[in-house]
Design an enzyme around this catalytic site. Structure first.
Site, PDB file in Angstrom:
ATOM      1  N   PHE A   1       0.836  -1.198   0.000  1.00 42.17           N
ATOM      2  CA  PHE A   1       0.000   0.000   0.000  1.00 42.17           C
ATOM      3  C   PHE A   1       0.869   1.245   0.000  1.00 42.17           C
ATOM      4  CE2 PHE A   1      -2.569  -3.212   2.105  1.00 42.17           C
ATOM      5  CZ  PHE A   1      -3.837  -3.007   1.603  1.00 42.17           C
ATOM      6  N   ASP A   2       0.484   2.216  -0.799  1.00 45.60           N
ATOM      7  CA  ASP A   2       0.990   3.567  -0.604  1.00 45.60           C
ATOM      8  C   ASP A   2       0.294   4.129   0.638  1.00 45.60           C
ATOM      9  OD1 ASP A   2       2.137   6.131  -1.138  1.00 45.60           O
ATOM     10  OD2 ASP A   2       0.213   6.747  -1.970  1.00 45.60           O
ATOM     11  N   LYS A   3       0.901   5.099   1.285  1.00 44.53           N
ATOM     12  CA  LYS A   3       0.283   5.635   2.491  1.00 44.53           C
ATOM     13  C   LYS A   3      -0.645   6.802   2.185  1.00 44.53           C
ATOM     14  CE  LYS A   3       2.745   8.111   5.450  1.00 44.53           C
ATOM     15  NZ  LYS A   3       2.050   9.415   5.477  1.00 44.53           N
TER      16      LYS A   3
END
Length: 825
Positions: free
Chosen positions: A498-500
């Protein structure tokens, strides 16, 4: 190449070749080949789309031989010539009844003069690349019409809709199948009537043959002309064999069941198509336009960018745009799948919003096909009707239907080998009477029974019906899956990265700390930061702009920054007057010229990061003005989504962020992730994804812009909040149309259900063949083989249609709020 220093220029492929569907299209390579032949041009290659940049053509040239203007002219004129010569069409058509018919039409189109590439899908779309010197769109439409396939927009289609699909109209296939069944029953009853003439049952069975075999014969003749023997041919041979043995009833039963199976298969495909076509009908055909002080109703197709439309309460929204007046809530479920209406309000500055509508907040933007709530709104149109989120969703779903899954490609190859093998085996069985103590008639009968038993009818429809139903159900749930490949791969995932920012967090930060350096006024620090961030559309910039202006007050004049330059993963550079200005992470200032970060500012940063803040340092000229701290809120559903993904069997989940490690770990702990990796540049994310893929199938979930390279290297790239975003829709394999993380477990669960259905269908189809072939060899009658064979076809179709009713379990998930910092990642 002369001794002059070589130069290069990058030109957007979409401008050079506006009709080419992608950077892998053959016209791109034709353009490269043509340009490489010009004097002064040394090398030409494609730079793939990444981040917020579309695919480009990079041309290396010698300025001593060809000037920049000359190179541009050559590229543009060559692209125009290719666009003028080579056509690309993607037509939505009717008449592709099933996978076999679609494959036949594909082959027939491919053999037409001037057609360079063709692909037809049973779901309706037909894709053709052709040479306009040798053929035309009109000729291709005519060729399709002769194959029984009609373009939706064909004028002749509107005039002669009554005869579309066959002699008795759109339902000819089903009517013919039912007439075949009726004649079969009549023939069977007539055979029991003692006073009926002997020829009557045979005549009725012949009628059943005619109606039941009409479409089968037409398909078989087409495939034989192409030099192929497929299932339709096998069925006709078996029916002819039954007639030769005076088994008219069994032959008629075979053709009746085969034709009714085809008709129901066609119905199944049509139902899945209608689920998608219903999307296109969501937008109203007209809009209330305010122009020159008057309001009038106009067709949506006449709207232009910048028009103002009036949205009455409880009406469907006709176009993409942003709110300029009024407040309301909008049901966006038809496009994004969100179950809760989204509050909408007017933008503060209409002129500024019109410059960059894609950078606006969700509360300001509306989409065609969604439903306005109780308030009246005025909306400025930001996209033409053909380019709206709804139109692109429908178009890309249609394109996705034409993309075959790995399993479907395998079954196609298997079928093309298996059918000739069956024919060869049947020919050998015809000679069984030579070695066995039986008559030729007995050997012939057994061979016909084996022919029916071994025909892979169920196999042919098992995968495409499931894939189409899965894609249709995903689209109805606000998720665009670009083909059978990504749909199958989603169900095989073992890990997710996941990107944040904007993925696990809301992407709506707030400024929490403004810390000026010694001798610096906090107002100066804010003004410089605001002037630079005003030129950026990053969520971090929006927070500084909003909260900084609130602290300064509206009466303060902020200096104007120019020459903005984004330093990927680090921050921004610009100029204010004669001064160079930098705003970004501490790492930025270790890479640029000038004095290092002062101990005082370093201490500020350390304190902010210890408190879980995302930080930025501001420097003007040689002076460090101070630091700013920001904090974001996590998505309320993030923790519940992570739990749900674990239940689905995702064994490893990692957050990858450009923010510092301490902030990343704080976020990961709050949402329940296994690991958090911070301080990552885009190339670091790509390397991490590649390491993942060496061990297991992995998805990358991001916003479709900054994370495009990592998504491209993942097994499946998944973009958040794709509605209204060209880049997200183009770069991802799977696009969550809404800014709603709960769609992720939904689509992964749907994919796993689709894979289960495909496996079940393969077991049913191949298992039935494996059981029936030995059974017919050992005496199973032709009639029983027909019933079991066609029953398996109907069973796999019904099994696939279950996917249209797939239930989304997300409504029961736990949701919990919190606060986490935001990174510019």
């Amino acid at each position: 190449m002369s001794g002059t220093q070589a130069k290069r220029v990058k030109l957007d492929l979409g401008i050079l070749l506006p009709d080419a569907p992608g950077e892998a299209d053959a016209c791109v390579w034709r353009l490269i080949s043509a340009l490489n032949g010009h004097d002064g041009i040394d090398q030409v290659h494609v730079v793939p789309a990444s981040g917020d940049h579309p695919a480009q053509l990079c041309i290396h040239y010698d300025p001593a031989v060809a000037s920049l203007a000359r190179v541009r002219d050559i590229a543009q004129s060559t692209g125009a010539q290719l666009t003028e010569r080579f056509g690309h069409v993607l037509w939505d058509v009717e008449g592709l009844r099933d996978e076999r018919r679609a494959r036949t039409v594909t082959d027939l189109l491919s053999r037409l003069p001037g057609v360079m590439e063709a692909d037809a899908s049973p779901a309706g779309p037909v894709r053709i690349e052709f040479d306009r010197i040798a053929t035309s769109e009109a000729a291709l439409r005519q060729a399709l019409a002769e194959m029984g396939v009609r373009h939706h927009d064909d004028a002749a289609h509107a005039e002669h809709e009554h005869d579309h699909g066959g002699p008795l109209g759109t339902n000819s296939e089903l009517i013919f199948a039912l007439l075949s069944g009726a004649l079969l029953i009549a023939g069977y009853l007539a055979s029991w009537l003692t006073d009926a003439p002997a020829w009557l049952p045979v005549a009725l069975y012949l009628g059943a043959y005619g109606f039941g075999g009409y479409y089968t014969l037409r398909e078989a003749l087409d495939t034989i002309r192409l030099g192929r023997f497929e299932i339709d041919t096998l069925m006709l041979v078996a029916a002819a064999g039954a007639a030769a043995l005076d088994k008219w009833a069994e032959g008629a039963l075979l053709l009746f069941l085969f034709s009714i199976g085809h008709a129901l298969e066609h119905y199944a495909m049509g139902r899945a198509r209608r689920a998608i076509a219903a999307l296109a009908e969501l937008a109203p055909p007209t809009a209330e336009l305010r122009r020159d002080g008057a309001v009038r109703e106009v067709p949506v197709a006449e709207l232009v960018i910048g028009d103002t439309i009036i949205l009455r309460p409880n009406t469907r929204i006709p176009a993409d745009g942003f709110v300029t007046q009024g407040e309301s809530s909008v049901d966006q479920a038809p496009i994004t799948g969100e179950s809760v209406p989204v509050d909408k309000r007017a933008v503060e500055d209409t002129a500024r919003a019109a410059l960059r509508p894609e950078g606006l907040l969700a509360e300001n933007r509306v989409y065609a096909g969604t439903i306005n709530g109780a308030g009246a709104l005025e909306v400025q149109v930001s996209r033409l009707a053909a380019d709206s989120s709804l139109a692109r969703l429908v178009r890309m779903v249609n394109e996705a239907e034409a993309q075959k899954s790995p399993t479907q490609r395998f079954t196609d190859r298997f079928e093309r080998i298996f059918v000739p093998v069956v024919l060869a085996a049947v020919l050998m069985l015809l000679l069984a009477f030579v070695v066995l103590d039986e008559s030729f008639g007995e050997s012939f009968y057994r061979a016909m029974a084996v022919l029916v038993a071994a025909s892979p009818c169920a196999l042919a429809i098992s995968t495409p019906s499931a894939v189409l139903s899965g894609i249709a159900r995903a689209a109805r749930g606000g998720v665009l899956v670009k083909g059978g490949g990504p749909l199958e791969n989603l169900g095989k995932l073992g890990a997710i990265a996941f990107d944040k920012t904007g993925t696990l967090t809301e992407g709506k930060p707030r400024v929490t700390d403004v810390l000026p350096a010694s001798g610096v006024d906090a107002r100066e620090l804010l003004m410089v930061a605001i002037s630079v961030e005003a030129l950026s559309d990053h969520p971090l910039a929006a927070a500084v702009l909003r909260d900084g202006r609130a602290q300064l007050g509206t009466s303060v004049t902020v200096p104007e920054a120019t020459e903005l330059r984004s330093i990927t993963g680090r921050g921004l550079a610009a100029r204010i007057g004669d001064d160079a200005v930098f705003v970004g992470k501490a790492a930025l200032f270790a890479e640029i010229e000038g004095p290092p970060v002062t101990p005082e500012v370093q201490a500020m940063i350390a304190g902010l990061e210890h408190g879980g803040r995302t930080t930025m340092i501001v420097r003007r000229g040689e002076r460090y003005l101070g630091a700013i701290g920001l904090m974001d809120t996590p998505r309320a559903a993030a923790a519940g989504v992570i739990q749900q993904l674990r239940k689905l069997g995702i064994s490893r989940m990692v957050m990858m962020s450009g923010d510092n490690r301490r902030v990343a770990e704080a976020v990961a702990q709050q949402v329940g992730l296994d690991e958090a990796w911070g301080d990552l540049m885009p190339e670091d994310k790509v390397a991490a994804i590649q390491r993942f893929r060496a061990a297991q199938e992995v998805a990358m979930v991001g916003d479709g812009v900054n994370d495009a390279p990592a998504m491209a290297h993942a097994t499946v790239g998944i973009a958040m909040g794709a509605a209204g975003s060209d880049v997200a829709l183009e770069t991802a394999d799977v696009a969550l149309m809404g800014d709603d993380l709960t769609r992720l477990p939904f689509v992964i669960g749907l994919s796993r259900s689709t894979n289960r259905v495909i496996r079940q269908n393969l077991w049913i189809s191949l298992g039935m063949v494996a059981v029936l072939v030995p059974a017919t060899l050992f005496g199973l009658q032709l009639g029983a083989a027909v019933v079991f064979h066609e029953g398996s076809t109907l069973l796999v179709v019904a099994n696939a249609l279950r996917l249209l009713a797939y239930r989304d379990p997300s409504e029961t998930w736990l949701r919990g709020p919190g606060s986490v910092p935001l990174a510019r990642s």
